[in-house]
Design an enzyme around this catalytic site. Sequence first.
Site, PDB file in Angstrom:
ATOM      1  N   HIS A  14       1.398  -5.905  -3.554  1.00  0.00           N
ATOM      2  CA  HIS A  14      -0.065  -5.789  -3.573  1.00  0.00           C
ATOM      3  C   HIS A  14      -0.439  -5.049  -4.863  1.00  0.00           C
ATOM      4  O   HIS A  14       0.334  -4.226  -5.352  1.00  0.00           O
ATOM      5  CB  HIS A  14      -0.470  -4.963  -2.349  1.00  0.00           C
ATOM      6  CG  HIS A  14      -1.935  -4.897  -2.072  1.00  0.00           C
ATOM      7  ND1 HIS A  14      -2.770  -4.038  -2.733  1.00  0.00           N
ATOM      8  CD2 HIS A  14      -2.706  -5.577  -1.194  1.00  0.00           C
ATOM      9  CE1 HIS A  14      -4.004  -4.188  -2.265  1.00  0.00           C
ATOM     10  NE2 HIS A  14      -3.989  -5.116  -1.332  1.00  0.00           N
ATOM     11  N   ASP A  19       5.982   0.619   0.975  1.00  0.00           N
ATOM     12  CA  ASP A  19       4.602   0.261   1.297  1.00  0.00           C
ATOM     13  C   ASP A  19       4.635  -0.391   2.682  1.00  0.00           C
ATOM     14  O   ASP A  19       5.034  -1.547   2.825  1.00  0.00           O
ATOM     15  CB  ASP A  19       4.065  -0.690   0.228  1.00  0.00           C
ATOM     16  CG  ASP A  19       2.720  -1.297   0.615  1.00  0.00           C
ATOM     17  OD1 ASP A  19       2.266  -1.100   1.772  1.00  0.00           O
ATOM     18  OD2 ASP A  19       2.130  -1.983  -0.234  1.00  0.00           O
ATOM     19  N   GLN A  45       1.471  -3.378   5.893  1.00  0.00           N
ATOM     20  CA  GLN A  45       1.524  -4.515   6.815  1.00  0.00           C
ATOM     21  C   GLN A  45       2.601  -4.335   7.873  1.00  0.00           C
ATOM     22  O   GLN A  45       2.580  -5.009   8.907  1.00  0.00           O
ATOM     23  CB  GLN A  45       1.799  -5.821   6.051  1.00  0.00           C
ATOM     24  CG  GLN A  45       0.718  -6.217   5.079  1.00  0.00           C
ATOM     25  CD  GLN A  45      -0.583  -6.585   5.761  1.00  0.00           C
ATOM     26  OE1 GLN A  45      -0.617  -7.003   6.917  1.00  0.00           O
ATOM     27  NE2 GLN A  45      -1.677  -6.415   5.052  1.00  0.00           N
ATOM     28  N   LYS A  66      -5.188  -1.192   9.179  1.00  0.00           N
ATOM     29  CA  LYS A  66      -4.342  -2.383   9.376  1.00  0.00           C
ATOM     30  C   LYS A  66      -3.662  -2.324  10.740  1.00  0.00           C
ATOM     31  O   LYS A  66      -2.984  -3.271  11.138  1.00  0.00           O
ATOM     32  CB  LYS A  66      -3.241  -2.451   8.315  1.00  0.00           C
ATOM     33  CG  LYS A  66      -3.725  -2.318   6.907  1.00  0.00           C
ATOM     34  CD  LYS A  66      -3.942  -3.642   6.257  1.00  0.00           C
ATOM     35  CE  LYS A  66      -4.268  -3.414   4.793  1.00  0.00           C
ATOM     36  NZ  LYS A  66      -4.907  -4.578   4.217  1.00  0.00           N
ATOM     37  N   CYS A  74      -5.068  -9.901  -3.415  1.00  0.00           N
ATOM     38  CA  CYS A  74      -4.646  -8.736  -4.217  1.00  0.00           C
ATOM     39  C   CYS A  74      -3.185  -8.831  -4.635  1.00  0.00           C
ATOM     40  O   CYS A  74      -2.502  -7.806  -4.761  1.00  0.00           O
ATOM     41  CB  CYS A  74      -4.900  -7.412  -3.488  1.00  0.00           C
ATOM     42  SG  CYS A  74      -6.621  -7.084  -3.180  1.00  0.00           S
TER      43      CYS A  74
HETATM   44  N1  PMP Z   1      -0.153  -2.867   0.469  1.00  0.00           N
HETATM   45  C1  PMP Z   1      -0.253  -3.940   1.245  1.00  0.00           C
HETATM   46  C2  PMP Z   1       0.965  -4.727   1.572  1.00  0.00           C
HETATM   47  C3  PMP Z   1      -1.490  -4.275   1.794  1.00  0.00           C
HETATM   48  O1  PMP Z   1      -1.596  -5.342   2.577  1.00  0.00           O
HETATM   49  C4  PMP Z   1      -2.617  -3.495   1.485  1.00  0.00           C
HETATM   50  C5  PMP Z   1      -3.997  -3.836   2.015  1.00  0.00           C
HETATM   51  N2  PMP Z   1      -4.329  -5.202   1.899  1.00  0.00           N
HETATM   52  C6  PMP Z   1      -2.440  -2.376   0.671  1.00  0.00           C
HETATM   53  C7  PMP Z   1      -1.201  -2.090   0.177  1.00  0.00           C
HETATM   54  C8  PMP Z   1      -3.583  -1.483   0.301  1.00  0.00           C
HETATM   55  O2  PMP Z   1      -4.061  -0.849   1.424  1.00  0.00           O
HETATM   56  P1  PMP Z   1      -5.486  -0.117   1.412  1.00  0.00           P
HETATM   57  O3  PMP Z   1      -6.459  -1.122   0.849  1.00  0.00           O
HETATM   58  O4  PMP Z   1      -5.750   0.186   2.839  1.00  0.00           O
HETATM   59  O5  PMP Z   1      -5.346   1.080   0.560  1.00  0.00           O
END
Ligand code: PMP
Length: 408
Positions: A124, A201, A204, A227, A365
């Site tokens: 991401h 990270d 998910q 999430k 993203c």
């Molecule tokens: N890493 C992953 C794998 C994600 O799916 C996301 C959110 N789409 C993020 C990081 C970022 O999380 P946040 O927008 O809640 O900071």
Amino acid sequence: ATGISVAEIRKQFPILHQEVNGKPLIYFDNAATSQTPQSVIDALVHYYQRDNANIHRGIHTLAERATTAFEATRKAAQGFINAREVEEIVFTKGTSEGINLVAQAYGRKLISEGDEIIITGMEHHSNIVPWQMLCQQTGAKLKVIPVAENGEIKLEDFEALLTEKTRFVSVVYISNSLGTVNPVEEIISKAHAVGAKVLIDAAQAAPHHPLDVQKLDCDFLALSGHKMYGPTGVGVLYGKREVLEAMDPYQGGGEMIRDVSFDGTTYNDIPYKFEAGTPNIADVVAFKAAIEFVEGIGYDFLHQHEMTLLERGKEKLYGIDGFQPIGTAENKASVISFLVDGVHPFDLGMWLDAKGIAVRTGHHCTQPLMDHFNIDGTVRASFAVYNTVEEIDTFAEALTEIVKKFRK
Ligand code: PMP
């Protein structure tokens, strides 16, 4: 737990019981944000109705209640990821802030010119950009584990990038775009063998997969409340005590200090050293209800149900004329990313919305991952515990109809 039914779970989510564009809502955008059960909503309301006060400084009753509730979530989060100590839990506003905190507070102090940082090609943006910024600031080098055609990474490709200069490895546990589950245990042990620190990270992973930071032996782990059926604006950063203690603060302000004078300032102990300013108290308090919701259902049920949905999705969707799944890893969470030959993903998203079906379209993203597949984006359907097999069938029928009408 036994005796859980999806019908009972659905009753706990008021938002699901509405019509969108004249059709019952089918919410398949869970990888972007999941919905919150009534218990989380009640905790938020209760906090504002009875306990709202600033924490840690007050001696009055409300301040004590707010502090107790806030710290109770820290304890719950410790249990949720099996951290050894409660001080290893830092509250953030989400995964992005957790990663930025580590890149700046660890990286600026302990990573320097010529050092190497490794990420994967499926990260991401929030696990790419903070490291690019750090590399610009320090002269460190960012290396990327390539992604195979099916959306997996290969351990031998990771090993080929590891050198004695590798200082940090930051990898996604489960890809938000493809659902790929990465072999993080092997990555962590191989990184440690060359003396590198590792961040996972788990944005998910948290709603799908049990997290045990002691078993994983990761140095850091970041997740987001929203999430995993919790409120927005709250996240957890786990760090091993000795690593957190070695780091500089992230931001300066109230809470994070011990003594301040114009001759110099001393810092508070962990985790407060990393929590400058009034935190997002209400959402942290309500996040405990989300942890309890996930723990109450248990990962056996979560996993089993989501695999049922994934299999049904594959069975019903993969046969649709022109359907191209993107990301077909063996070990995959309940995410189906796809394209349909001859129909633009944005159009698919729009026509599905007209039928009350919420999916996400675009690059999710993960632009470098899209570049790797030579595409601009995908349509992504991502499933949660409250989704049903019937919803998948309705989705497949709707998609079939749209494709028939619009495919050139
Ligand atoms: N890493 C992953 C794998 C994600 O799916 C996301 C959110 N789409 C993020 C990081 C970022 O999380 P946040 O927008 O809640 O900071």
